[in-house]
Design a protein around this motif. Structure first.
Motif, PDB file in Angstrom:
ATOM      1  N   GLY A 166      -2.140  -3.666   1.589  1.00 45.45           N
ATOM      2  CA  GLY A 166      -2.157  -4.472   2.802  1.00 45.45           C
ATOM      3  C   GLY A 166      -3.400  -4.193   3.638  1.00 45.45           C
ATOM      4  N   GLU A 167      -3.412  -4.723   4.838  1.00 38.18           N
ATOM      5  CA  GLU A 167      -4.564  -4.563   5.729  1.00 38.18           C
ATOM      6  C   GLU A 167      -4.413  -3.325   6.616  1.00 38.18           C
ATOM      7  N   ILE A 168      -5.549  -2.844   7.087  1.00 36.59           N
ATOM      8  CA  ILE A 168      -5.525  -1.726   8.040  1.00 36.59           C
ATOM      9  C   ILE A 168      -5.092  -2.274   9.397  1.00 36.59           C
ATOM     10  N   TYR A 177      -8.451   6.310  -1.052  1.00 34.54           N
ATOM     11  CA  TYR A 177      -7.757   6.256  -2.347  1.00 34.54           C
ATOM     12  C   TYR A 177      -6.360   5.647  -2.228  1.00 34.54           C
ATOM     13  N   ASN A 178      -6.350   4.428  -1.692  1.00 35.90           N
ATOM     14  CA  ASN A 178      -5.168   3.584  -1.677  1.00 35.90           C
ATOM     15  C   ASN A 178      -5.591   2.209  -2.183  1.00 35.90           C
ATOM     16  N   HIS A 179      -4.882   1.172  -1.791  1.00 36.31           N
ATOM     17  CA  HIS A 179      -5.213  -0.185  -2.235  1.00 36.31           C
ATOM     18  C   HIS A 179      -5.317  -1.127  -1.042  1.00 36.31           C
ATOM     19  N   PHE A 180      -5.866  -0.632   0.057  1.00 35.50           N
ATOM     20  CA  PHE A 180      -6.013  -1.465   1.235  1.00 35.50           C
ATOM     21  C   PHE A 180      -7.050  -2.554   0.985  1.00 35.50           C
ATOM     22  N   GLU A 181      -6.894  -3.661   1.687  1.00 33.96           N
ATOM     23  CA  GLU A 181      -7.818  -4.782   1.537  1.00 33.96           C
ATOM     24  C   GLU A 181      -8.009  -5.459   2.872  1.00 33.96           C
TER      25      GLU A 181
END
Length: 647
Positions: free
Chosen positions: A206-208, A225-229
């Motif tokens: 998800g988004e920050i 080291y996550n999958h933020f976008e």
């Protein structure tokens, strides 16, 4: 026997079952040893135990469920051993626990919900570096007064509990190295006190959240080291790019230029660009440039406003731990001690990788009033900024290796020590340690500037409460800095009168004998005129080199009366003799004798002016004392006259 403290030794062997006989034991600390074996089940019979530290040993086996019988337990530290198995749910019976350390073991299974029902947990809950698994229980929301939560490097999965938002006192939250997934819950916006947040090395997406911009106490954020976008925020906390880690999130874009992230492009905008005529494209581009300029200016202004809310973060230095301060001062070695006050000791230290030279004031919490003094000093220092006030670098409020509370203030180190050490050197070598007349004048003006700032330019104004030579420190350029705000009082509703009688109170004021204003002895509270009195005594001491507690002052004779009796005709008889040796002529001829008399007259005029100010400031009645704005002006005039006359 009520306490056993054998920590920080090299004790080996096992914990004897015979401990069950020590039924009155309240404290057992054996941390940092080489103990082996298991914790005997019979330890649960010590029903009066309040403190149990067995961390940093080689203990193994299971944590005995009998620990749940210790219902008076305040602090339990079992970290850094080899315990395995589940965390016993019976620990939930310890409803007085403020500290629970189970990290760095081999514990498995889920976290018992009963543990998260201990609402007294306030200092730290550490479950890090274990093999705990499953979703983290939503009951964590019960820990509303907890300051630090560390569950890093386990095998927790599922989403981050939304109930964490109820932990409104959290300052340190570390969830790194797990398998949490989903997005960051909106409820974390309620963590208004958060300072350090580490969510790295999970499966978050998800988004920050933009609300991170508004967490005004946030000092460090690690989302790596996550999958933020999506787009990275650019305001508030996100302007401090050195304290943010976003590595390993390949779909992030935007942010400030220092982050080196790709710019954000909308697919729809690309398609529309290819289908629009060139003229329309030029118009759109022009509008975008103009609007971007306005956005940039607006953003800069918003950042400037937000920066005022986080003035305490001006000094970019990481929060320090007890271990770091211990290392910096060579384990608080006596050879590093540079001072001692009413509420603790001051040590010289080299802090951090760069070896920053600092002064560490360790608060003696066993001293009555020390904790309140620490709080007062913190409250005062967070609102003051002046070149003549000692600069604070950071604060440490933690625990020592014995599990006892530890509080310290870390200041900028002052190379030339205190004014007291110059006025009253232990070796009494005046040729080395004495101060010249102009140096004393400069120091007096620096101190006056500092007190004037506290009284008339702080909003709200502040009374220092303990002005004396040992609280005046000198930097490498001999610029004076006033320190030690342990007795300071913030005057949120000060009536702006020159007399403190309207604030009378039965509270007994603590200060330093000889410098405390006489009205304080009659029950009056801290006031601006009280600071003026202390400054007057300090000024008289600076130029006579006599402490107000000198043995000569007895039978009604005070340093004020001593100066008053000699003023003005015999001022030269009572001042520091070295000040009279500054006449610049040395040849014994008629011309130089005339010059000598002229220079002596200039020095005398200067000293009369200074002592007059000292006497007016130290009058017995508060209404007769000068105000600090007038003190600064008068001292400046004395110095200007002295320097111009000598020229």
């Amino acid at each position: 026997m009520t306490g056993i403290a054998i920590g920080l030794n090299q004790i080996s062997g096992t914990i004897p079952p015979g401990m069950r006989n020590l039924v009155n034991l309240t404290r057992f600390t054996a941390e940092y040893n080489q103990l082996t074996g298991t914790i005997p089940y019979v330890i649960g019979e010590l029903r009066k135990l309040q403190l149990l530290y067995l961390n940093e040993n080689n203990l193994r086996g299971r944590i005995p469920s009998s620990l749940g019988n210790l219902t008076l337990l305040n602090k339990l530290a079992l970290e850094s051993n080899h315990f395995h198995g589940n965390i016993p749910s019976s620990l939930g019976n310890c409803q007085n626990l403020m500290l629970l350390l189970l990290g760095k073991n081999k514990l498995t299974g889920a976290v018992p919900q009963q543990i998260l029902g201990i609402t007294t947990l306030s200092i730290l809950l550490n479950l890090s570096d274990n093999l705990l698994s499953g979703p983290f229980p939503s009951q964590v929301g019960n820990l509303m007064i907890l300051i630090s939560l560390d569950i890093s490097r386990n095998e927790f999965s599922g989403s981050i509990p939304a109930t964490l938002g109820s932990c409104s006192s959290l300052e340190y939250l570390d969830l790194q190295g797990n398998s949490f997934n989903g997005s960051i819950p909106p409820s974390l916006s309620s963590l208004r006190s958060i300072r350090m947040l580490n969510l790295s090395s999970n499966n978050l997406s998800g988004e920050i959240p933009k609300y991170f911009e508004d967490l005004s106490f946030l000092e460090y954020l690690d989302l790596s080291y996550n999958h933020f976008e999506g787009e990275v925020p650019t305001e508030g906390f996100f302007t401090n790019t050195t304290e943010i880690s976003l590595r390993g999130n390949e779909k992030l874009c935007g942010g400030l230029a220092e982050m080196n992230l790709p710019s954000c492009h909308s697919k729809e905008s690309k398609k529309s660009k290819t289908s629009l005529p060139k003229v329309v494209i030029l118009v759109i581009v022009s509008c975008l440039i103009v609007s971007s300029s306005f956005i940039f200016i607006f953003t800069r202004r918003r950042c400037a406003k937000k920066s005022s809310r986080i003035m305490h973060m001006e000094v970019q230095f990481p929060m320090v731990t007890y271990a770091e301060l211990r290392k910096a001062t060579s384990e608080f070695s006596s050879s590093h001690m540079i001072g001692q006050g009413s509420y603790g000791f001051v040590y010289k230290g080299n802090l951090g990788e760069n070896g920053m030279l600092v002064a560490v004031k360790v608060i003696n919490l066993h001293q009555k009033g020390a904790s309140k003094s620490f709080t007062s000093e913190c409250e005062a220092l967070k609102v003051v900024r002046h070149r003549n006030l000692v600069k604070i670098i950071t604060v440490c409020s933690s625990m020592d290796f014995k599990g006892d509370d530890f509080k310290a203030l870390v200041y900028e180190y002052m190379q030339n020590k205190s004014l007291d050490e110059w006025l009253h050197p232990s070796n009494d070598h005046l040729d080395v340690s004495s101060l010249s007349l102009i140096e004393r004048l400069n120091i007096a003006i620096d101190v006056a500037f500092a007190i004037e700032y506290l009284h008339h330019h702080c909003k709200p104004p502040i009374v220092h409460g303990d002005l004396k030579p040992s609280n005046v420190l000198l930097d490498h350029d001999m610029i004076a800095r006033v320190g030690d705000f342990g007795l300071a009082k913030i005057l949120s509703d000060y009536p702006f009168s020159t007399t403190p009688e309207s604030q009378s109170s039965s509270i007994r004021i603590k200060g330093t004998v000889g410098y405390v204003a006489p009205e304080y002895g009659m029950g009056n509270t801290l006031s601006m005129p009280g600071d003026v009195y202390s400054f007057g005594i300090l000024l008289l001491e600076m130029f006579t080199r006599k402490r107000p507690t000198d043995t000569m002052f007895k039978d009604g004779l005070t340093i004020h009366e001593f100066a008053k009796i000699a003023f003005p005709e015999r001022v030269m008889e009572i001042v520091e003799p070295s000040l009279l040796l500054e006449v610049r002529t040395d040849k014994n001829n008629v011309e130089n004798l005339v010059r000598r008399r002229e220079e002596m007259s200039i020095i005398e005029e200067c000293l009369v002016g200074v002592l007059r100010i000292g006497l007016l400031c130290s009058m017995e009645s508060p209404v007769e004392r000068m105000e600090m704005t007038d003190v600064v002006a008068k001292l400046h005039a004395v110095r200007e006259t002295f320097l111009s006359s000598r020229i």
